[in-house]
Design an enzyme around this catalytic site. Structure first.
Site, PDB file in Angstrom:
ATOM      1  CG  HIS A 117       3.066 -23.551 -19.326  1.00  0.00           C
ATOM      2  ND1 HIS A 117       3.852 -24.375 -20.099  1.00  0.00           N
ATOM      3  CD2 HIS A 117       2.713 -22.521 -20.140  1.00  0.00           C
ATOM      4  CE1 HIS A 117       3.973 -23.865 -21.316  1.00  0.00           C
ATOM      5  NE2 HIS A 117       3.274 -22.733 -21.364  1.00  0.00           N
TER       6      HIS A 117
ATOM      7  CG  ASP B 195       0.373 -19.817 -22.660  1.00  0.00           C
ATOM      8  OD1 ASP B 195       1.306 -20.393 -22.062  1.00  0.00           O
ATOM      9  OD2 ASP B 195       0.156 -19.959 -23.885  1.00  0.00           O
TER      10      ASP B 195
ATOM     11  CG  HIS C  52       0.158 -25.312 -23.461  1.00  0.00           C
ATOM     12  ND1 HIS C  52      -0.652 -24.447 -22.759  1.00  0.00           N
ATOM     13  CD2 HIS C  52       1.233 -24.561 -23.839  1.00  0.00           C
ATOM     14  CE1 HIS C  52      -0.117 -23.246 -22.725  1.00  0.00           C
ATOM     15  NE2 HIS C  52       1.039 -23.285 -23.368  1.00  0.00           N
TER      16      HIS C  52
ATOM     17  NE  ARG D 138       7.586 -28.438 -31.389  1.00  0.00           N
ATOM     18  CZ  ARG D 138       7.024 -27.632 -30.497  1.00  0.00           C
ATOM     19  NH1 ARG D 138       7.641 -27.371 -29.359  1.00  0.00           N
ATOM     20  NH2 ARG D 138       5.839 -27.105 -30.729  1.00  0.00           N
TER      21      ARG D 138
HETATM   22  C1  LIG Z   1       3.661 -12.118 -20.580  1.00  0.00           C
HETATM   23  C2  LIG Z   1       4.255 -13.233 -20.202  1.00  0.00           C
HETATM   24  C3  LIG Z   1       3.662 -14.582 -20.234  1.00  0.00           C
HETATM   25  C4  LIG Z   1       4.813 -15.476 -19.824  1.00  0.00           C
HETATM   26  C5  LIG Z   1       5.571 -14.627 -18.881  1.00  0.00           C
HETATM   27  C6  LIG Z   1       5.646 -13.317 -19.667  1.00  0.00           C
HETATM   28  O1  LIG Z   1       6.015 -12.315 -18.849  1.00  0.00           O
HETATM   29  C7  LIG Z   1       6.604 -13.453 -20.846  1.00  0.00           C
HETATM   30  C8  LIG Z   1       6.939 -14.895 -21.148  1.00  0.00           C
HETATM   31  C9  LIG Z   1       5.708 -15.810 -21.051  1.00  0.00           C
HETATM   32  C10 LIG Z   1       6.116 -17.261 -20.871  1.00  0.00           C
HETATM   33  C11 LIG Z   1       6.440 -17.984 -22.186  1.00  0.00           C
HETATM   34  C12 LIG Z   1       6.838 -19.445 -21.856  1.00  0.00           C
HETATM   35  C13 LIG Z   1       5.852 -20.117 -20.899  1.00  0.00           C
HETATM   36  C14 LIG Z   1       5.547 -19.165 -19.712  1.00  0.00           C
HETATM   37  C15 LIG Z   1       4.695 -19.865 -18.664  1.00  0.00           C
HETATM   38  C16 LIG Z   1       6.850 -18.610 -19.185  1.00  0.00           C
HETATM   39  O2  LIG Z   1       7.563 -19.082 -18.321  1.00  0.00           O
HETATM   40  O3  LIG Z   1       7.158 -17.430 -19.878  1.00  0.00           O
HETATM   41  C17 LIG Z   1       4.915 -17.889 -20.241  1.00  0.00           C
HETATM   42  C18 LIG Z   1       4.452 -16.840 -19.219  1.00  0.00           C
HETATM   43  C19 LIG Z   1       2.989 -17.002 -18.860  1.00  0.00           C
HETATM   44  O4  LIG Z   1       2.131 -17.141 -19.753  1.00  0.00           O
HETATM   45  O5  LIG Z   1       2.701 -17.005 -17.665  1.00  0.00           O
HETATM   46  O1  AKG Z   2       6.831 -24.904 -27.829  1.00  0.00           O
HETATM   47  C1  AKG Z   2       5.624 -25.031 -27.723  1.00  0.00           C
HETATM   48  O2  AKG Z   2       4.945 -25.664 -28.531  1.00  0.00           O
HETATM   49  C2  AKG Z   2       4.909 -24.432 -26.545  1.00  0.00           C
HETATM   50  C3  AKG Z   2       5.424 -23.062 -26.174  1.00  0.00           C
HETATM   51  C4  AKG Z   2       4.626 -22.467 -25.074  1.00  0.00           C
HETATM   52  O3  AKG Z   2       3.783 -23.090 -24.492  1.00  0.00           O
HETATM   53  C5  AKG Z   2       4.873 -21.062 -24.673  1.00  0.00           C
HETATM   54  O4  AKG Z   2       5.795 -20.412 -25.209  1.00  0.00           O
HETATM   55  O5  AKG Z   2       4.099 -20.571 -23.820  1.00  0.00           O
HETATM   56 FE   FE2 Z   3       2.564 -21.820 -23.215  1.00  0.00          FE
END
Ligand SMILES: C=C1C[C@]23C[C@@]1(O)CC[C@H]2[C@@]12CCC[C@@](C)(C(=O)O1)[C@H]2[C@@H]3C(=O)O
Ligand code: AKG
Ligand code: FE2
Length: 355
Positions: free
Chosen positions: A225, A227, A282, A292
């Site tokens: 994905h 961010d 990533h 981890r």
């Molecule tokens: C602000 C945000 C980015 C995120 C979705 C969220 O609302 C809070 C969690 C974030 C996260 C962390 C893990 C990977 C990710 C793709 C997810 O599922 O939740 C990211 C979201 C994002 O960056 O789109």
């Molecule tokens: O665990 C990791 O190294 C990646 C975590 C991540 O990509 C995320 O929280 O958006």
């Molecule tokens: Fe991420």
């Protein structure tokens, strides 16, 4: 009323059941990934590695700019975040995930909510389950932490607060280094505020746990994905797992270097730079010997602020590639279009079509 990110998923609830959580001792079918479940499965044998940047280097802005343009990511040292604080946040993360499941579920993320315990939101886009659990903090963690630790919650809240303060300062510094390398100056970003310190920025903290996995080659910790942020600053414990993707290289593992942090360009910085900085794809793989932990600081603009390509980076030869939209609108787009979100808004949307 002051608006935060917390209400963004009210109109995009995600139903991810907890009923089929594995016991994390064997790999059930629903957790076994094949290349069909994630098209870019294998790691590269290239010896290319993610740029490693010392923030006290006299040429730091050039190096950050180059890393953002070529990789959309880099690793940093001499970042000023005390190592004691990194130990504290790792301790908090370990303590949280080591709680028994029934305790963690007391702070389960609601289907239409943003904060709390659960599997990553992106899980809903895959047929297979990911070998991980997460905890998201947006705003004050007090209520959730009180549910998790009825007695010791304040000590954990203090760690989160101190971590946020340091990360916010670091994110602002990195932002100016990255944008400065493109000739963008403080006067070009009004919302950075009079102190140019991005006080109005918003953020989420995502704590991730990847338990020991009996068959790591067939499991996926967190699927590929980008961010949805301006930038993400990630601390990983000393177990490798993070991989970044570059078109011409493939998947590259980012080795944990004690005390260092990984910085990712997110989708909103890609939009702001009119596509000059790629947002890095990533993922996290898992390990058969050690669990981890990773702690991500997901940093973005005020949630209702319109973000669009910076006028300074647009000219007759470089027309704007993206319409204006807010972080909230982008997260809502991501909730439906996931990894196609950037191309969706680029190709199909004009600003007035985004709700
Ligand atoms: C602000 C945000 C980015 C995120 C979705 C969220 O609302 C809070 C969690 C974030 C996260 C962390 C893990 C990977 C990710 C793709 C997810 O599922 O939740 C990211 C979201 C994002 O960056 O789109
Ligand atoms: O665990 C990791 O190294 C990646 C975590 C991540 O990509 C995320 O929280 O958006
Ligand atoms: Fe991420």
């Amino acid at each position: 009323m002051h608006s935060t990110l917390s209400d963004v998923f009210i109109s995009h609830p995600i139903h991810i059941p907890f009923s089929n959580l594995p016991d994390f001792t064997s790999l059930p079918d629903s957790y076994t990934w094949t290349p069909n479940d994630d098209l870019l499965f294998s790691a590269s044998d290239s010896d290319e590695s993610l740029p490693f940047i010392d923030l006290s280097d006299p040429h730091v802005a050039t190096r950050v700019g180059h890393a953002c343009t070529t990789w959309g990511a880099f690793q940093i040292t001499n970042h000023g975040v005390p190592s004691r604080l990194l130990d504290d946040i790792e301790f908090l993360t370990g303590s949280l995930f080591r709680l028994p499941v029934h305790r963690k579920l007391k702070a389960a993320r609601r289907e239409d909510g943003i904060s709390g315990y659960g599997v990553a939101r992106i899980a809903s886009f895959f047929n297979k389950q990911m070998w991980s659990e997460g905890f998201t903090v947006v705003g004050s963690p007090l209520d959730d932490f009180h549910k998790l630790w009825p007695i010791h919650h304040l000590k954990y809240c203090e760690i989160i607060q101190e971590y946020e303060e340091h990360m916010q300062k670091l994110a602002a510094k990195l932002m100016w280094l990255a944008l400065g390398s493109l000739g963008v100056e403080e006067k070009d970003i009004k919302w950075a505020g009079p102190g140019s310190d991005f006080q109005g920025a918003q953020a989420a903290i995502q704590l991730n746990h990847y338990p020991i996995c009996p068959e790591p080659d067939r499991a996926m910790g967190l699927a590929a994905h980008t961010d949805s942020t301006l930038m993400t600053i990630l601390y990983q414990n000393n177990t490798a797992g993070l991989q970044v993707f570059r078109d011409d290289v493939g998947w590259v593992t980012v080795p944990p270097v004690p005390g260092s942090l990984v910085v990712n360009v997110g989708d909103l910085l890609h939009i702001l730079t009119n596509g000059i900085f790629p947002s890095v794809l990533h993922r996290a793989r898992v390990n058969h010997l050690r669990s981890r932990f990773s702690m991500a600081y997901l940093w973005g603009p005020p949630s209702d602020l319109m973000i669009s390509p910076l006028p300074k980076l647009v000219d007759p030869l470089h027309s704007p590639l993206y319409p204006s939209l807010t972080w909230k609108q982008y997260l809502a787009t991501k909730a439906t279009h996931f990894n196609q979100s950037l191309s969706f808004i680029r190709n199909y949307l004009s600003s007035d079509q985004i709700s």
